[in-house]
Enzyme design. Structure first.
Site, PDB file in Angstrom:
ATOM      1  N   ASP A 241     127.074 -16.332  87.375  1.00 54.09           N
ATOM      2  CA  ASP A 241     127.400 -16.895  86.060  1.00 54.09           C
ATOM      3  C   ASP A 241     128.278 -15.954  85.239  1.00 54.09           C
ATOM      4  OD1 ASP A 241     126.274 -19.331  86.387  1.00 54.09           O
ATOM      5  OD2 ASP A 241     124.459 -18.926  85.231  1.00 54.09           O
TER       6      ASP A 241
ATOM      7  N   ARG B  99     116.447 -14.340  87.181  1.00 58.09           N
ATOM      8  CA  ARG B  99     116.873 -15.480  87.995  1.00 58.09           C
ATOM      9  C   ARG B  99     116.631 -15.223  89.479  1.00 58.09           C
ATOM     10  NH1 ARG B  99     122.464 -16.622  90.368  1.00 58.09           N
ATOM     11  NH2 ARG B  99     122.297 -18.785  91.060  1.00 58.09           N
TER      12      ARG B  99
ATOM     13  N   GLU C 240     119.173 -23.600  70.213  1.00 54.94           N
ATOM     14  CA  GLU C 240     118.151 -22.550  70.291  1.00 54.94           C
ATOM     15  C   GLU C 240     117.657 -22.107  68.920  1.00 54.94           C
ATOM     16  OE1 GLU C 240     121.182 -22.437  71.639  1.00 54.94           O
ATOM     17  OE2 GLU C 240     120.751 -22.831  73.747  1.00 54.94           O
TER      18      GLU C 240
END
Lengths: 312, 298
Positions: free
Chosen positions: A114, A164, A55
């Site tokens: 997650d 999400r 990133e």
């Protein structure tokens, strides 16, 4: 009610933008299927670059492309984009004021299963502290589509946070305008000021409170920075009480942006910041987490009742 | 809109002229850092031949049109060495040489690390090690996308190679076949805290880049002929990014600074500055009134 994740709307809007704007280049860091940039990549393979799991380097490439006249959209999960690559965003994008749009998905606790490592709860703070950085947190897919178009035509660095989880699409809400807050309903007892997925949860809380005779104004700060001071202050003055709601740490987030705005505009009223309070998240379905942290409609209503009780 | 003619490289100069340019850059560096009272003299001195070659032989630039889209670009990723960049830009005509003495002073566009927009010719704000090389690679990708003839150059260092980001960049630049990218490694074996092999041994940096799929040439970074030949070979390689692993000596040209880590980040005092200027053949070595324009005209 139709539901869709804001990241899905981003992917669709970005692909649409690619047809009209040949200067748009998209970078992703091995998450294009999740951030939804893959659709752009499929339609415009010559203008899509997967930068792999790197990133920091992606932000540097974004800066180099922007310096060469491209309008760059760079996407990853919020924890990696805003967290891991913060210094590159500061040095290589904000200091030279470059035309890079960082659109980061999987923000907030609604990432869900997650768990704590992936639930970015500090990105609004990290981004709004940067000079020149604009911060947009759309509440639903309708706003997201309009926001993609808006940030593509707004010069300079921008951070947009997407989610999400699929969330309700508020078709009846006013259109998104960059820099303007959206007022979803008007009451005179309490202003609920929110952004992102919490806007709809505030609407649910307002319905519940209304049955108890408490009428709320809902201010949707889809643009967190620059904040729409006029709309936020007017809501504070009308209601006399403000509670901010965000799936983010209460330190540095929307709540503090609102508090600072009220303070500096002489509109301070009793106020609460509701969000994550000095803790990280945990695993579980998004709905269970929203319930646990009082960030769903009933939880927000409960927090509001307590706040109103304390300040009556 | 008519585009200005593509920028050109300067007319060729012979070895004596190139050596004089490098020497003049070194004198500028000493005066700038002494005038500032702080800064980094050692690295810039060791980069003088590299910058003389790039700015007075290689780079296709137009000082009158510094943002020409067809120009070559150079990013100084080890931004703390910016005295050599400022001197080179001024001597190439991007801004008046009389500005050089304001280096690091309040209100000066010559910040302690390069700041894009402050002066024409500064392609990117740098200073945080590791960042600039990725930006250069992004520029190279853009030029490749647009099928432009521009070459992108970046200066990096052995100390910077201890960061992780250059290796992310090295992977991506090889992956995307950025044959228009040339990285020059200032490989002097010194960083602020001492010798790189003691602080954090970066090993054979050239071999590492080769392993990442780069076209690597190891050369003497003070040898004009070697630099010219290696830059030409880098241009001839169109499929892979190129690294010129330049063996350099920090403080080169000033006896007491050569190969000494103390002057990585420390300015010379008056006595040291006079000695340095004498060694570099400055016509007025005892005159440390750096604001005097006459000192910069020679």
């Amino acid at each position: 009610m139709k539901t869709e994740a804001t990241r899905a709307a981003y992917g669709r809007a970005l692909e649409a933008l690619g047809h009209s704007r040949t200067d748009v280049v998209v970078l992703d860091a091995d998450l294009s299927g999740s951030t939804k940039t893959a659709a752009f990549g499929k339609s415009f393979p010559d203008r899509f670059f997967n930068m792999g799991v790197a990133e920091c380097n992606m932000m540097g490439f974004a800066a180099g492309l922007a310096l060469s006249g491209k309008t760059v959209f760079a996407s990853s999960f919020a924890i990696f984009a805003a967290g891991k690559a913060w210094e590159q965003i500061r040095q290589s994008i904000c200091v030279p004021n470059l035309n890079v749009k960082i659109v980061a998905s999987h923000a907030g606790i609604t990432v869900g299963e997650d768990g704590a490592s992936h639930q970015m709860l500090e990105d609004i703070a990290l981004m709004r502290v940067l000079p020149r950085m604009k911060v947009v947190v759309p509440a639903d897919s309708k706003q997201t589509e309009a926001a993609v178009e808006a940030i593509a035509t707004t010069e300079g660095p921008c951070y947009m946070r997407t989610s999400r989880a699929a969330t309700p699409v508020m078709d009846d809400a006013p259109d998104f305008v960059f820099g303007k807050a959206v007022v979803h309903r008007k009451g005179s007892d309490l202003a609920l000021v929110a952004c992102g997925v919490e806007v709809y949860q505030c609407l649910l809380a307002a319905d519940e409170l209304s049955q108890e005779g408490v009428e709320c104004t809902i201010v949707d700060c889809a643009t967190v920075d620059p904040l729409d001071a006029e709309t936020v202050c007017e809501a504070a003055r009308t209601c006399g009480r403000v509670m901010t709601v965000e799936e983010h740490q209460i330190v540095g987030g929307l709540g503090e942006a609102v508090a600072g705005t009220l303070l500096e505009n002489g509109a301070l009223v009793p106020m609460r910041r509701h969000g994550m309070t000095g803790q990280f998240g945990q695993t579980g379905p998004a709905a269970a987490l929203l319930d646990h942290y009082h960030l769903d409609g009933p939880g927000i209503a409960e927090k509001a009742r307590r706040f109103l009780g304390e300040t009556r | 809109m008519t585009l200005a003619a593509p920028p050109q490289a300067p007319a060729p100069q012979d070895a004596t002229e190139m050596a004089e340019i490098a020497n003049r850059i070194r004198r500028d560096v000493i005066r700038m850092v002494h005038a500032a009272g702080c800064g980094h003299p050692g690295g810039p001195l060791g980069l003088a031949e590299i910058f003389a070659t790039l700015y007075f032989q290689e780079l296709r630039l137009d000082p009158e049109n510094s943002e020409h889209p067809l120009r070559d670009r150079l990013i100084l990723s080890n931004g703390h060495c910016c005295a050599v960049l400022y001197s080179s830009l001024a001597r190439r005509g991007f801004f008046p040489v009389e500005k050089l003495h304001t280096f690091r002073k309040f209100g000066s566009p010559l910040q302690g690390h390069p700041h894009r927009g402050a002066l024409p010719g500064i392609e990117m704000s740098t200073g945080s090690l590791g960042n600039g090389v990725s930006v250069a690679a992004g520029m190279a990708l853009a030029a490749k996308m647009d099928r432009l003839d521009s070459r992108i150059y970046a200066i990096t260092s052995d100390g910077e190679s201890q960061e992780g980001q250059p290796w992310e960049m090295a992977t991506a630049a090889a992956h995307y076949g950025l044959g228009n990218l040339t990285l020059l490694l200032d490989w002097n074996g010194i960083q602020i805290d001492g010798r790189t092999e003691d602080v954090m041994n970066p090993g054979d940096i050239g071999a590492k880049y080769a392993a990442f799929g780069w076209h690597v040439q190891e050369i003497d970074g003070h040898d004009f002929q070697a630099l010219s030949a290696a830059l030409a070979a880098a241009k001839a390689e169109t499929e892979r990014p190129s690294l010129l692993a330049c063996r350099t000596m920090i403080g080169k040209g000033v006896s007491y600074m050569e190969d000494v880590s103390d002057f990585h980040g420390m300015a010379p005092d008056d006595e040291q500055a006079i000695l340095a200027l004498k060694e570099l053949g400055d016509p007025s070595p005892d005159d440390l009134d750096h604001a005097s324009p006459g000192l910069w005209s020679t």
